[in-house]
Design an enzyme around this catalytic site. Structure first.
Site, PDB file in Angstrom:
ATOM      1  N   ASN A 117       0.800  -1.220   0.000  1.00  0.00           N
ATOM      2  CA  ASN A 117       0.000   0.000   0.000  1.00  0.00           C
ATOM      3  C   ASN A 117       0.832   1.268   0.000  1.00  0.00           C
ATOM      4  O   ASN A 117       0.408   2.292  -0.519  1.00  0.00           O
ATOM      5  CB  ASN A 117      -0.921   0.016   1.216  1.00  0.00           C
ATOM      6  CG  ASN A 117      -1.760   1.269   1.305  1.00  0.00           C
ATOM      7  OD1 ASN A 117      -2.663   1.477   0.498  1.00  0.00           O
ATOM      8  ND2 ASN A 117      -1.454   2.140   2.267  1.00  0.00           N
ATOM      9  N   ASP A 209      -8.278   5.325   0.528  1.00  0.00           N
ATOM     10  CA  ASP A 209      -7.048   4.996  -0.185  1.00  0.00           C
ATOM     11  C   ASP A 209      -5.834   5.348   0.672  1.00  0.00           C
ATOM     12  O   ASP A 209      -4.908   4.559   0.819  1.00  0.00           O
ATOM     13  CB  ASP A 209      -7.014   5.760  -1.514  1.00  0.00           C
ATOM     14  CG  ASP A 209      -5.859   5.347  -2.412  1.00  0.00           C
ATOM     15  OD1 ASP A 209      -5.079   4.462  -2.030  1.00  0.00           O
ATOM     16  OD2 ASP A 209      -5.742   5.912  -3.514  1.00  0.00           O
ATOM     17  N   ASP A 215       1.629   7.068  -0.394  1.00  0.00           N
ATOM     18  CA  ASP A 215       0.594   6.133  -0.846  1.00  0.00           C
ATOM     19  C   ASP A 215       0.766   5.805  -2.328  1.00  0.00           C
ATOM     20  O   ASP A 215       0.730   6.690  -3.186  1.00  0.00           O
ATOM     21  CB  ASP A 215      -0.791   6.742  -0.603  1.00  0.00           C
ATOM     22  CG  ASP A 215      -1.901   5.746  -0.833  1.00  0.00           C
ATOM     23  OD1 ASP A 215      -2.064   4.863   0.012  1.00  0.00           O
ATOM     24  OD2 ASP A 215      -2.591   5.869  -1.873  1.00  0.00           O
ATOM     25  N   ASP A 217       0.366   4.635  -6.154  1.00  0.00           N
ATOM     26  CA  ASP A 217      -0.653   4.829  -7.188  1.00  0.00           C
ATOM     27  C   ASP A 217      -0.587   3.678  -8.188  1.00  0.00           C
ATOM     28  O   ASP A 217       0.289   3.627  -9.052  1.00  0.00           O
ATOM     29  CB  ASP A 217      -0.407   6.162  -7.906  1.00  0.00           C
ATOM     30  CG  ASP A 217      -1.460   6.466  -8.956  1.00  0.00           C
ATOM     31  OD1 ASP A 217      -2.377   5.638  -9.154  1.00  0.00           O
ATOM     32  OD2 ASP A 217      -1.363   7.548  -9.589  1.00  0.00           O
ATOM     33  N   ASP A 246      -1.200  -7.028   3.214  1.00  0.00           N
ATOM     34  CA  ASP A 246      -1.482  -6.038   4.243  1.00  0.00           C
ATOM     35  C   ASP A 246      -2.414  -4.952   3.708  1.00  0.00           C
ATOM     36  O   ASP A 246      -2.324  -4.545   2.546  1.00  0.00           O
ATOM     37  CB  ASP A 246      -0.157  -5.401   4.691  1.00  0.00           C
ATOM     38  CG  ASP A 246      -0.338  -4.410   5.815  1.00  0.00           C
ATOM     39  OD1 ASP A 246      -0.868  -4.805   6.866  1.00  0.00           O
ATOM     40  OD2 ASP A 246       0.039  -3.229   5.637  1.00  0.00           O
ATOM     41  N   HIS A 250      -7.159  -0.477   1.584  1.00  0.00           N
ATOM     42  CA  HIS A 250      -6.576   0.839   1.336  1.00  0.00           C
ATOM     43  C   HIS A 250      -5.895   0.946  -0.029  1.00  0.00           C
ATOM     44  O   HIS A 250      -5.381   2.023  -0.358  1.00  0.00           O
ATOM     45  CB  HIS A 250      -5.571   1.181   2.426  1.00  0.00           C
ATOM     46  CG  HIS A 250      -6.162   1.233   3.793  1.00  0.00           C
ATOM     47  ND1 HIS A 250      -6.973   2.256   4.222  1.00  0.00           N
ATOM     48  CD2 HIS A 250      -6.086   0.355   4.832  1.00  0.00           C
ATOM     49  CE1 HIS A 250      -7.357   2.018   5.466  1.00  0.00           C
ATOM     50  NE2 HIS A 250      -6.833   0.876   5.857  1.00  0.00           N
ATOM     51  N   GLU A 276      -5.649  -8.683   4.812  1.00  0.00           N
ATOM     52  CA  GLU A 276      -6.050  -7.951   5.998  1.00  0.00           C
ATOM     53  C   GLU A 276      -7.060  -6.885   5.571  1.00  0.00           C
ATOM     54  O   GLU A 276      -6.695  -5.813   5.119  1.00  0.00           O
ATOM     55  CB  GLU A 276      -4.840  -7.291   6.672  1.00  0.00           C
ATOM     56  CG  GLU A 276      -5.221  -6.573   7.956  1.00  0.00           C
ATOM     57  CD  GLU A 276      -4.469  -5.266   8.177  1.00  0.00           C
ATOM     58  OE1 GLU A 276      -4.608  -4.700   9.266  1.00  0.00           O
ATOM     59  OE2 GLU A 276      -3.778  -4.801   7.255  1.00  0.00           O
TER      60      GLU A 276
END
Length: 513
Positions: A117, A209, A215, A217, A246, A250, A276
Protein backbone atom coordinates in the site's frame (compact mmCIF):
# COMPACT_ATOMS: atom_id res chain seq x y z
CA UNK A 1 -5.23 -43.28 -2.00
CA UNK A 2 -8.43 -45.04 -0.94
CA UNK A 3 -9.12 -48.05 1.27
CA UNK A 4 -11.77 -50.74 0.83
CA UNK A 5 -13.70 -52.20 3.75
CA UNK A 6 -15.06 -55.76 3.90
CA UNK A 7 -18.11 -54.81 1.84
CA UNK A 8 -15.94 -53.41 -0.93
CA UNK A 9 -16.90 -49.78 -0.28
CA UNK A 10 -14.06 -47.37 -1.02
CA UNK A 11 -13.13 -44.72 1.57
CA UNK A 12 -11.05 -41.67 0.78
CA UNK A 13 -8.49 -40.61 3.40
CA UNK A 14 -9.72 -37.82 5.66
CA UNK A 15 -8.16 -34.48 4.82
CA UNK A 16 -5.73 -33.34 7.50
CA UNK A 17 -6.56 -30.27 9.59
CA UNK A 18 -4.19 -27.36 9.03
CA UNK A 19 -3.25 -24.50 11.32
CA UNK A 20 -1.25 -21.37 10.60
CA UNK A 21 0.66 -19.20 13.03
CA UNK A 22 1.38 -15.50 12.86
CA UNK A 23 5.09 -15.90 13.57
CA UNK A 24 5.76 -12.57 15.31
CA UNK A 25 4.31 -9.96 17.63
CA UNK A 26 4.84 -6.21 17.50
CA UNK A 27 7.44 -6.02 20.25
CA UNK A 28 9.80 -8.82 19.17
CA UNK A 29 13.30 -7.50 20.00
CA UNK A 30 14.99 -5.59 17.16
CA UNK A 31 18.14 -7.70 17.48
CA UNK A 32 18.13 -9.12 13.93
CA UNK A 33 17.86 -12.67 15.37
CA UNK A 34 14.20 -13.44 14.73
CA UNK A 35 14.81 -15.60 11.66
CA UNK A 36 17.34 -17.59 13.68
CA UNK A 37 14.94 -18.08 16.59
CA UNK A 38 12.13 -19.22 14.32
CA UNK A 39 14.45 -21.63 12.58
CA UNK A 40 15.26 -23.21 15.93
CA UNK A 41 11.55 -23.56 16.73
CA UNK A 42 10.16 -25.21 13.58
CA UNK A 43 10.56 -28.80 14.79
CA UNK A 44 8.54 -28.08 17.95
CA UNK A 45 5.96 -26.09 15.99
CA UNK A 46 5.38 -28.90 13.52
CA UNK A 47 5.13 -31.44 16.33
CA UNK A 48 2.35 -29.42 17.96
CA UNK A 49 0.33 -29.09 14.75
CA UNK A 50 1.49 -25.88 13.07
CA UNK A 51 1.62 -26.28 9.28
CA UNK A 52 2.26 -22.79 7.93
CA UNK A 53 4.00 -19.69 9.26
CA UNK A 54 2.89 -16.17 8.37
CA UNK A 55 6.25 -14.50 8.81
CA UNK A 56 6.66 -10.73 9.37
CA UNK A 57 7.31 -8.40 6.43
CA UNK A 58 10.74 -9.42 5.18
CA UNK A 59 11.40 -6.40 2.97
CA UNK A 60 13.65 -3.57 4.13
CA UNK A 61 11.88 -0.96 6.22
CA UNK A 62 12.82 2.64 6.89
CA UNK A 63 14.97 1.57 9.86
CA UNK A 64 16.30 -1.58 11.49
CA UNK A 65 13.78 -1.10 14.28
CA UNK A 66 10.78 -1.03 11.95
CA UNK A 67 8.56 -4.09 11.62
CA UNK A 68 8.44 -3.81 7.84
CA UNK A 69 5.12 -2.01 7.48
CA UNK A 70 7.30 1.09 7.15
CA UNK A 71 8.43 -0.51 3.88
CA UNK A 72 11.26 1.06 1.90
CA UNK A 73 12.45 -1.43 -0.75
CA UNK A 74 10.55 -4.49 -1.98
CA UNK A 75 13.69 -5.97 -3.50
CA UNK A 76 15.84 -5.83 -0.36
CA UNK A 77 15.10 -8.76 1.97
CA UNK A 78 18.14 -8.22 4.17
CA UNK A 79 20.79 -8.20 1.44
CA UNK A 80 21.89 -4.57 0.93
CA UNK A 81 23.38 -1.89 3.17
CA UNK A 82 20.41 0.47 3.32
CA UNK A 83 18.51 2.27 6.10
CA UNK A 84 20.99 1.57 8.84
CA UNK A 85 22.52 -1.71 7.77
CA UNK A 86 22.20 -4.93 5.80
CA UNK A 87 19.73 -6.94 7.93
CA UNK A 88 16.10 -6.09 8.46
CA UNK A 89 14.76 -6.07 12.01
CA UNK A 90 14.37 -9.82 11.61
CA UNK A 91 17.78 -10.74 10.17
CA UNK A 92 19.74 -11.21 6.96
CA UNK A 93 18.60 -12.73 3.69
CA UNK A 94 20.71 -15.84 4.15
CA UNK A 95 19.15 -16.42 7.59
CA UNK A 96 15.69 -16.03 6.08
CA UNK A 97 16.51 -18.62 3.42
CA UNK A 98 17.84 -20.97 6.11
CA UNK A 99 14.57 -20.58 8.03
CA UNK A 100 12.53 -21.35 4.93
CA UNK A 101 14.62 -24.45 4.19
CA UNK A 102 14.43 -25.75 7.76
CA UNK A 103 10.67 -25.17 7.80
CA UNK A 104 10.29 -27.00 4.50
CA UNK A 105 12.36 -29.91 5.82
CA UNK A 106 9.78 -30.56 8.56
CA UNK A 107 6.74 -29.83 6.39
CA UNK A 108 5.97 -26.23 7.34
CA UNK A 109 5.09 -23.74 4.62
CA UNK A 110 5.86 -20.02 4.60
CA UNK A 111 3.37 -17.22 3.95
CA UNK A 112 4.95 -13.88 2.96
CA UNK A 113 3.59 -10.63 4.41
CA UNK A 114 3.29 -8.35 1.37
CA UNK A 115 3.11 -4.63 2.19
CA UNK A 116 2.02 -3.03 -1.09
CA UNK A 117 0.00 0.00 0.00
CA UNK A 118 2.78 2.46 0.85
CA UNK A 119 6.48 3.30 0.90
CA UNK A 120 8.46 4.95 3.70
CA UNK A 121 11.94 6.32 4.30
CA UNK A 122 12.36 8.19 1.00
CA UNK A 123 15.88 9.12 -0.04
CA UNK A 124 15.08 12.74 -0.94
CA UNK A 125 12.25 15.25 -1.17
CA UNK A 126 10.50 16.08 -4.45
CA UNK A 127 8.36 19.09 -5.24
CA UNK A 128 4.78 18.42 -6.32
CA UNK A 129 1.37 20.05 -6.38
CA UNK A 130 -1.23 18.96 -3.84
CA UNK A 131 -4.46 19.79 -2.10
CA UNK A 132 -5.05 19.13 1.56
CA UNK A 133 -8.10 16.95 2.26
CA UNK A 134 -10.45 16.59 5.18
CA UNK A 135 -9.10 13.68 7.32
CA UNK A 136 -12.66 12.52 7.97
CA UNK A 137 -13.75 12.80 4.32
CA UNK A 138 -10.82 12.44 1.96
CA UNK A 139 -13.03 13.26 -1.05
CA UNK A 140 -13.20 16.88 0.15
CA UNK A 141 -10.33 19.28 -0.54
CA UNK A 142 -9.89 21.90 2.17
CA UNK A 143 -7.30 24.07 0.37
CA UNK A 144 -6.60 25.33 -3.10
CA UNK A 145 -3.76 23.58 -4.95
CA UNK A 146 -0.26 24.51 -3.86
CA UNK A 147 3.29 23.12 -3.95
CA UNK A 148 4.94 21.08 -1.20
CA UNK A 149 8.26 19.33 -0.69
CA UNK A 150 7.30 15.71 -0.05
CA UNK A 151 9.49 12.76 0.88
CA UNK A 152 8.67 10.98 -2.36
CA UNK A 153 11.98 10.20 -4.06
CA UNK A 154 13.21 6.59 -3.77
CA UNK A 155 16.56 5.81 -5.44
CA UNK A 156 17.62 2.70 -3.44
CA UNK A 157 21.33 3.65 -3.54
CA UNK A 158 22.45 0.60 -1.55
CA UNK A 159 20.90 -1.78 -4.09
CA UNK A 160 21.41 0.27 -7.20
CA UNK A 161 19.69 -1.41 -10.13
CA UNK A 162 20.16 -5.01 -9.00
CA UNK A 163 16.91 -6.97 -9.46
CA UNK A 164 15.01 -3.82 -10.58
CA UNK A 165 15.96 -0.51 -12.20
CA UNK A 166 12.66 1.11 -11.19
CA UNK A 167 12.97 4.27 -9.08
CA UNK A 168 9.98 5.95 -7.46
CA UNK A 169 9.07 9.64 -7.79
CA UNK A 170 6.21 11.86 -6.76
CA UNK A 171 4.09 10.84 -9.75
CA UNK A 172 4.11 7.20 -8.58
CA UNK A 173 2.08 8.17 -5.50
CA UNK A 174 -1.42 9.48 -4.79
CA UNK A 175 -0.78 11.06 -1.41
CA UNK A 176 1.56 11.80 1.45
CA UNK A 177 1.37 13.22 4.97
CA UNK A 178 4.28 15.62 5.42
CA UNK A 179 5.43 18.87 3.82
CA UNK A 180 9.15 19.25 4.44
CA UNK A 181 9.03 22.90 3.37
CA UNK A 182 7.04 24.03 6.40
CA UNK A 183 7.24 20.89 8.58
CA UNK A 184 3.46 20.55 8.41
CA UNK A 185 1.64 17.24 8.79
CA UNK A 186 -1.64 16.78 6.95
CA UNK A 187 -3.17 14.44 4.36
CA UNK A 188 -2.04 15.74 0.97
CA UNK A 189 -3.61 14.43 -2.22
CA UNK A 190 -1.07 14.68 -5.03
CA UNK A 191 -2.30 16.33 -8.25
CA UNK A 192 -1.44 15.43 -11.83
CA UNK A 193 -3.03 14.40 -15.11
CA UNK A 194 -5.87 12.06 -14.21
CA UNK A 195 -4.42 11.48 -10.73
CA UNK A 196 -6.77 10.89 -7.81
CA UNK A 197 -7.48 8.46 -5.01
CA UNK A 198 -8.28 4.96 -6.20
CA UNK A 199 -11.96 4.23 -6.80
CA UNK A 200 -11.42 0.58 -5.80
CA UNK A 201 -10.94 1.01 -2.05
CA UNK A 202 -13.05 1.05 1.09
CA UNK A 203 -15.45 4.00 1.38
CA UNK A 204 -14.78 4.70 5.04
CA UNK A 205 -13.74 8.34 5.46
CA UNK A 206 -15.22 8.99 2.03
CA UNK A 207 -12.32 7.21 0.37
CA UNK A 208 -9.81 5.19 2.42
CA UNK A 209 -7.05 5.00 -0.18
CA UNK A 210 -4.67 6.96 2.02
CA UNK A 211 -3.40 5.16 5.14
CA UNK A 212 0.17 6.28 5.87
CA UNK A 213 3.53 7.37 4.45
CA UNK A 214 3.71 7.74 0.64
CA UNK A 215 0.59 6.13 -0.85
CA UNK A 216 1.28 4.09 -3.98
CA UNK A 217 -0.65 4.83 -7.19
CA UNK A 218 -1.52 1.57 -8.96
CA UNK A 219 -2.98 3.35 -11.94
CA UNK A 220 0.58 4.25 -12.97
CA UNK A 221 1.78 1.58 -15.42
CA UNK A 222 5.35 1.63 -14.11
CA UNK A 223 4.13 0.85 -10.60
CA UNK A 224 1.88 -1.99 -11.75
CA UNK A 225 4.66 -3.51 -13.86
CA UNK A 226 7.26 -3.23 -11.09
CA UNK A 227 5.13 -4.87 -8.41
CA UNK A 228 4.12 -7.72 -10.70
CA UNK A 229 7.77 -8.23 -11.62
CA UNK A 230 8.61 -8.23 -7.91
CA UNK A 231 6.05 -10.96 -7.24
CA UNK A 232 7.78 -13.24 -9.77
CA UNK A 233 11.19 -12.34 -8.33
CA UNK A 234 10.01 -13.15 -4.82
CA UNK A 235 8.73 -16.55 -5.92
CA UNK A 236 12.14 -17.32 -7.42
CA UNK A 237 13.96 -16.18 -4.28
CA UNK A 238 11.81 -18.02 -1.72
CA UNK A 239 9.71 -21.19 -2.12
CA UNK A 240 6.49 -19.82 -0.65
CA UNK A 241 3.13 -21.46 0.06
CA UNK A 242 1.18 -18.22 0.12
CA UNK A 243 0.94 -14.50 0.77
CA UNK A 244 -0.74 -12.37 3.40
CA UNK A 245 -1.58 -8.98 1.85
CA UNK A 246 -1.48 -6.04 4.24
CA UNK A 247 -4.08 -3.25 4.34
CA UNK A 248 -6.05 -4.39 1.29
CA UNK A 249 -8.99 -2.08 1.86
CA UNK A 250 -6.58 0.84 1.34
CA UNK A 251 -5.29 0.02 -2.15
CA UNK A 252 -6.84 -0.89 -5.46
CA UNK A 253 -8.97 -4.01 -5.38
CA UNK A 254 -8.80 -3.94 -9.19
CA UNK A 255 -4.99 -4.10 -9.09
CA UNK A 256 -4.96 -6.87 -6.49
CA UNK A 257 -7.32 -9.00 -8.59
CA UNK A 258 -4.99 -8.44 -11.53
CA UNK A 259 -2.00 -9.42 -9.39
CA UNK A 260 -3.73 -12.64 -8.31
CA UNK A 261 -4.32 -13.52 -11.97
CA UNK A 262 -0.68 -12.70 -12.68
CA UNK A 263 0.49 -15.00 -9.88
CA UNK A 264 -1.70 -17.82 -11.17
CA UNK A 265 -0.24 -17.43 -14.66
CA UNK A 266 3.41 -16.87 -13.80
CA UNK A 267 3.94 -18.70 -10.52
CA UNK A 268 1.20 -21.29 -10.80
CA UNK A 269 -2.10 -21.68 -8.95
CA UNK A 270 -2.17 -23.11 -5.47
CA UNK A 271 -0.73 -20.35 -3.29
CA UNK A 272 -2.88 -19.53 -0.29
CA UNK A 273 -3.86 -15.85 -0.39
CA UNK A 274 -5.30 -13.98 2.57
CA UNK A 275 -5.93 -10.29 3.05
CA UNK A 276 -6.05 -7.95 6.00
CA UNK A 277 -9.43 -6.33 5.39
CA UNK A 278 -9.96 -5.06 8.92
CA UNK A 279 -13.65 -4.30 8.91
CA UNK A 280 -16.59 -5.00 11.21
CA UNK A 281 -18.98 -4.94 8.25
CA UNK A 282 -19.73 -8.52 7.25
CA UNK A 283 -21.40 -7.34 4.02
CA UNK A 284 -18.26 -5.49 2.93
CA UNK A 285 -16.13 -8.57 3.60
CA UNK A 286 -18.36 -11.04 1.77
CA UNK A 287 -18.62 -8.65 -1.18
CA UNK A 288 -14.83 -8.48 -1.37
CA UNK A 289 -14.56 -12.27 -1.36
CA UNK A 290 -17.13 -12.54 -4.14
CA UNK A 291 -15.33 -9.88 -6.17
CA UNK A 292 -12.16 -11.96 -5.80
CA UNK A 293 -14.08 -14.99 -7.09
CA UNK A 294 -13.46 -16.81 -3.81
CA UNK A 295 -9.74 -17.16 -4.62
CA UNK A 296 -9.01 -15.03 -1.59
CA UNK A 297 -9.50 -15.42 2.17
CA UNK A 298 -9.95 -12.73 4.83
CA UNK A 299 -9.24 -12.59 8.55
CA UNK A 300 -12.45 -12.83 10.54
CA UNK A 301 -12.36 -9.49 12.36
CA UNK A 302 -16.05 -9.69 13.39
CA UNK A 303 -15.36 -12.97 15.22
CA UNK A 304 -12.42 -11.45 17.08
CA UNK A 305 -14.60 -8.53 18.16
CA UNK A 306 -17.28 -10.98 19.31
CA UNK A 307 -14.66 -12.67 21.49
CA UNK A 308 -13.68 -9.32 22.95
CA UNK A 309 -17.26 -8.26 23.64
CA UNK A 310 -18.29 -11.59 25.17
CA UNK A 311 -15.25 -11.67 27.44
CA UNK A 312 -16.00 -8.23 28.85
CA UNK A 313 -19.70 -8.74 29.65
CA UNK A 314 -20.68 -10.70 32.75
CA UNK A 315 -22.77 -13.77 31.94
CA UNK A 316 -22.63 -13.02 28.21
CA UNK A 317 -24.58 -15.26 25.84
CA UNK A 318 -22.04 -17.70 24.37
CA UNK A 319 -24.60 -19.04 21.91
CA UNK A 320 -24.22 -15.81 19.94
CA UNK A 321 -20.46 -16.13 19.46
CA UNK A 322 -20.71 -16.79 15.72
CA UNK A 323 -23.43 -14.22 14.98
CA UNK A 324 -22.55 -11.95 12.03
CA UNK A 325 -19.12 -13.54 11.52
CA UNK A 326 -17.25 -14.40 8.37
CA UNK A 327 -16.69 -18.00 9.45
CA UNK A 328 -20.45 -18.49 9.65
CA UNK A 329 -21.12 -16.79 6.31
CA UNK A 330 -18.05 -17.88 4.28
CA UNK A 331 -16.42 -20.72 6.23
CA UNK A 332 -14.05 -21.77 3.45
CA UNK A 333 -12.67 -18.24 3.03
CA UNK A 334 -12.48 -17.27 6.71
CA UNK A 335 -9.21 -17.19 8.62
CA UNK A 336 -10.18 -17.25 12.27
CA UNK A 337 -8.05 -15.68 14.98
CA UNK A 338 -8.03 -14.57 18.61
CA UNK A 339 -5.31 -11.91 18.48
CA UNK A 340 -2.75 -10.49 16.06
CA UNK A 341 -0.02 -7.85 16.01
CA UNK A 342 -2.56 -5.05 15.48
CA UNK A 343 -5.01 -6.11 18.20
CA UNK A 344 -2.48 -7.10 20.86
CA UNK A 345 -2.30 -4.88 23.97
CA UNK A 346 -1.04 -1.31 23.46
CA UNK A 347 -1.55 -1.39 19.70
CA UNK A 348 -3.81 0.89 17.65
CA UNK A 349 -6.54 -1.72 17.16
CA UNK A 350 -6.13 -3.37 20.57
CA UNK A 351 -9.17 -5.55 21.29
CA UNK A 352 -9.12 -6.67 24.89
CA UNK A 353 -9.98 -10.32 25.45
CA UNK A 354 -10.04 -11.21 29.13
CA UNK A 355 -7.51 -13.91 30.09
CA UNK A 356 -10.20 -16.38 31.20
CA UNK A 357 -11.79 -16.22 27.75
CA UNK A 358 -8.66 -16.83 25.70
CA UNK A 359 -8.78 -20.66 26.05
CA UNK A 360 -12.47 -20.63 25.14
CA UNK A 361 -11.75 -18.54 22.06
CA UNK A 362 -8.89 -20.76 20.94
CA UNK A 363 -11.03 -23.87 21.37
CA UNK A 364 -13.73 -22.21 19.26
CA UNK A 365 -11.35 -21.57 16.34
CA UNK A 366 -9.21 -24.71 16.60
CA UNK A 367 -11.60 -27.55 17.37
CA UNK A 368 -14.51 -26.86 15.06
CA UNK A 369 -14.99 -27.81 11.42
CA UNK A 370 -15.30 -24.31 9.98
CA UNK A 371 -12.56 -21.84 9.18
CA UNK A 372 -8.78 -21.89 8.88
CA UNK A 373 -7.36 -20.95 12.31
CA UNK A 374 -4.39 -18.64 12.82
CA UNK A 375 -2.74 -18.73 16.25
CA UNK A 376 -0.67 -15.82 17.50
CA UNK A 377 3.04 -15.88 18.33
CA UNK A 378 2.42 -13.68 21.38
CA UNK A 379 -0.07 -16.20 22.81
CA UNK A 380 2.40 -19.06 22.33
CA UNK A 381 5.71 -17.42 23.27
CA UNK A 382 4.62 -14.33 25.17
CA UNK A 383 4.87 -10.62 24.38
CA UNK A 384 7.98 -8.48 24.89
CA UNK A 385 8.32 -4.69 25.15
CA UNK A 386 7.58 -2.27 27.95
CA UNK A 387 4.43 -4.20 28.93
CA UNK A 388 5.41 -7.87 28.69
CA UNK A 389 2.95 -10.76 28.89
CA UNK A 390 3.62 -14.49 29.39
CA UNK A 391 2.20 -17.11 27.02
CA UNK A 392 -1.58 -17.03 27.30
CA UNK A 393 -3.96 -19.78 28.39
CA UNK A 394 -1.46 -21.11 30.91
CA UNK A 395 0.68 -22.29 28.01
CA UNK A 396 -2.11 -24.49 26.63
CA UNK A 397 -2.46 -23.03 23.11
CA UNK A 398 0.02 -25.59 21.66
CA UNK A 399 -2.01 -28.41 23.24
CA UNK A 400 -5.19 -27.08 21.62
CA UNK A 401 -3.34 -26.99 18.28
CA UNK A 402 -2.28 -30.59 18.77
CA UNK A 403 -5.84 -31.61 19.67
CA UNK A 404 -6.95 -30.09 16.38
CA UNK A 405 -4.32 -32.01 14.44
CA UNK A 406 -5.07 -35.36 16.10
CA UNK A 407 -8.76 -35.45 17.04
CA UNK A 408 -10.95 -32.64 15.56
CA UNK A 409 -12.39 -34.68 12.69
CA UNK A 410 -15.70 -35.96 11.49
CA UNK A 411 -19.31 -34.99 11.93
CA UNK A 412 -19.90 -32.07 14.29
CA UNK A 413 -22.78 -31.97 16.77
CA UNK A 414 -23.45 -28.60 18.40
CA UNK A 415 -24.98 -28.08 21.85
CA UNK A 416 -25.53 -24.33 21.89
CA UNK A 417 -28.65 -24.51 24.05
CA UNK A 418 -27.64 -22.63 27.20
CA UNK A 419 -26.32 -19.08 27.25
CA UNK A 420 -23.47 -19.58 29.71
CA UNK A 421 -22.42 -23.11 28.72
CA UNK A 422 -21.98 -24.43 25.19
CA UNK A 423 -20.36 -27.50 23.70
CA UNK A 424 -19.87 -29.60 20.63
CA UNK A 425 -18.56 -33.01 19.67
CA UNK A 426 -16.59 -34.32 16.73
CA UNK A 427 -17.35 -37.98 15.96
CA UNK A 428 -14.12 -38.88 14.17
CA UNK A 429 -13.79 -40.64 10.82
CA UNK A 430 -12.85 -44.12 9.61
CA UNK A 431 -9.13 -43.29 9.53
CA UNK A 432 -9.07 -40.60 12.27
CA UNK A 433 -11.42 -42.35 14.66
CA UNK A 434 -10.90 -40.80 18.08
CA UNK A 435 -13.05 -37.66 17.97
CA UNK A 436 -13.47 -35.24 20.86
CA UNK A 437 -15.99 -33.38 23.00
CA UNK A 438 -15.54 -29.77 24.03
CA UNK A 439 -17.55 -27.95 26.69
CA UNK A 440 -17.04 -24.43 28.03
CA UNK A 441 -18.57 -22.09 30.57
CA UNK A 442 -18.26 -18.36 31.19
CA UNK A 443 -19.98 -18.69 34.56
CA UNK A 444 -19.88 -21.47 37.17
CA UNK A 445 -18.94 -25.14 36.70
CA UNK A 446 -21.31 -26.89 34.34
CA UNK A 447 -21.79 -30.02 32.24
CA UNK A 448 -23.39 -31.17 29.02
CA UNK A 449 -24.73 -34.45 27.75
CA UNK A 450 -23.26 -34.89 24.29
CA UNK A 451 -23.23 -37.65 21.70
CA UNK A 452 -19.83 -38.87 20.52
CA UNK A 453 -20.85 -42.04 18.66
CA UNK A 454 -21.88 -45.56 19.65
CA UNK A 455 -18.52 -46.89 18.48
CA UNK A 456 -17.02 -45.21 21.55
CA UNK A 457 -19.25 -46.92 24.12
CA UNK A 458 -17.39 -48.15 27.17
CA UNK A 459 -14.40 -45.84 26.59
CA UNK A 460 -13.01 -43.63 29.35
CA UNK A 461 -12.51 -40.02 28.28
CA UNK A 462 -10.42 -37.40 30.09
CA UNK A 463 -9.64 -33.71 29.62
CA UNK A 464 -6.45 -33.20 27.57
CA UNK A 465 -5.94 -29.78 29.22
CA UNK A 466 -5.91 -31.29 32.71
CA UNK A 467 -8.16 -28.58 34.12
CA UNK A 468 -11.06 -31.00 34.75
CA UNK A 469 -9.89 -33.99 36.78
CA UNK A 470 -12.89 -36.33 36.49
CA UNK A 471 -13.44 -39.16 34.00
CA UNK A 472 -16.36 -39.73 31.64
CA UNK A 473 -17.51 -43.22 30.63
CA UNK A 474 -19.31 -43.26 27.27
CA UNK A 475 -22.60 -45.13 27.58
CA UNK A 476 -23.90 -47.81 25.25
CA UNK A 477 -25.79 -45.26 23.16
CA UNK A 478 -22.65 -43.20 22.54
CA UNK A 479 -23.45 -40.39 24.99
CA UNK A 480 -21.48 -38.94 27.87
CA UNK A 481 -22.01 -36.25 30.49
CA UNK A 482 -19.03 -33.93 30.06
CA UNK A 483 -18.25 -31.40 32.82
CA UNK A 484 -16.07 -28.30 32.74
CA UNK A 485 -14.76 -26.01 35.48
CA UNK A 486 -16.21 -22.55 35.99
CA UNK A 487 -15.11 -19.84 33.53
CA UNK A 488 -13.06 -22.42 31.67
CA UNK A 489 -13.07 -25.09 28.98
CA UNK A 490 -12.51 -28.85 28.91
CA UNK A 491 -11.54 -30.92 25.86
CA UNK A 492 -12.45 -34.57 26.26
CA UNK A 493 -10.76 -37.42 24.37
CA UNK A 494 -10.43 -41.18 24.90
CA UNK A 495 -7.64 -41.63 27.44
CA UNK A 496 -6.20 -44.38 25.21
CA UNK A 497 -6.27 -42.28 22.03
CA UNK A 498 -3.11 -42.22 19.96
CA UNK A 499 -1.01 -39.16 20.80
CA UNK A 500 -2.26 -38.55 24.34
CA UNK A 501 1.32 -38.74 25.60
CA UNK A 502 2.40 -35.94 23.21
CA UNK A 503 0.66 -33.19 25.17
CA UNK A 504 2.47 -30.81 27.49
CA UNK A 505 5.81 -31.09 25.72
CA UNK A 506 5.96 -27.78 23.86
CA UNK A 507 8.92 -25.50 24.63
CA UNK A 508 7.70 -21.88 24.78
CA UNK A 509 11.10 -20.49 25.80
CA UNK A 510 12.05 -19.28 22.33
CA UNK A 511 14.28 -16.55 23.78
CA UNK A 512 16.23 -19.08 25.87
CA UNK A 513 15.83 -16.97 28.99
Amino acid sequence: MSTNNESGVSFQPTSENYTMMEAFEWYVPADQKHWQRLRGAVVDLKATGIDNLWIPPGCKGSSQQGNGYDIYDLYDIGEFDQKGGVPTKWGRKEELLQLVQSASDVGIGIYWDAVLNQKAGADHVERCQVVEVDPDDRTKAVTDPYMIDGWLGFDFPGRGEQYSAQKYHWYHFTGTDYNNANRRTAIYRILGDGKNWSNFVDKEKGNYDYLMFADIDYTHPEVEADVKTWSEWLARQIPLKGIRFDAIKHFSEEFLASLVEHLDAKVGPGWFLVGEFWEDSLDAMTTYIRNMQHKFSLFDAPLLYNFSQLSNVENADLTKVFDDTLVKSEPVNAVTLVMNHDTQPYQALAAEIQPFFKPLAYALILLRAEGYPCVFYGDIYGIKGDHPFPPSCGGKVPDLCLARKLYAYGEQHDYFNYAQCIGWSRLGTWDRPFGLACVMSNAGPNEKWMYVGQEHHGETWTDILGWEQSEVIINQDGWGCFPCPGVSVAVWVNEQAEGRDWFGRFDSNIYKE
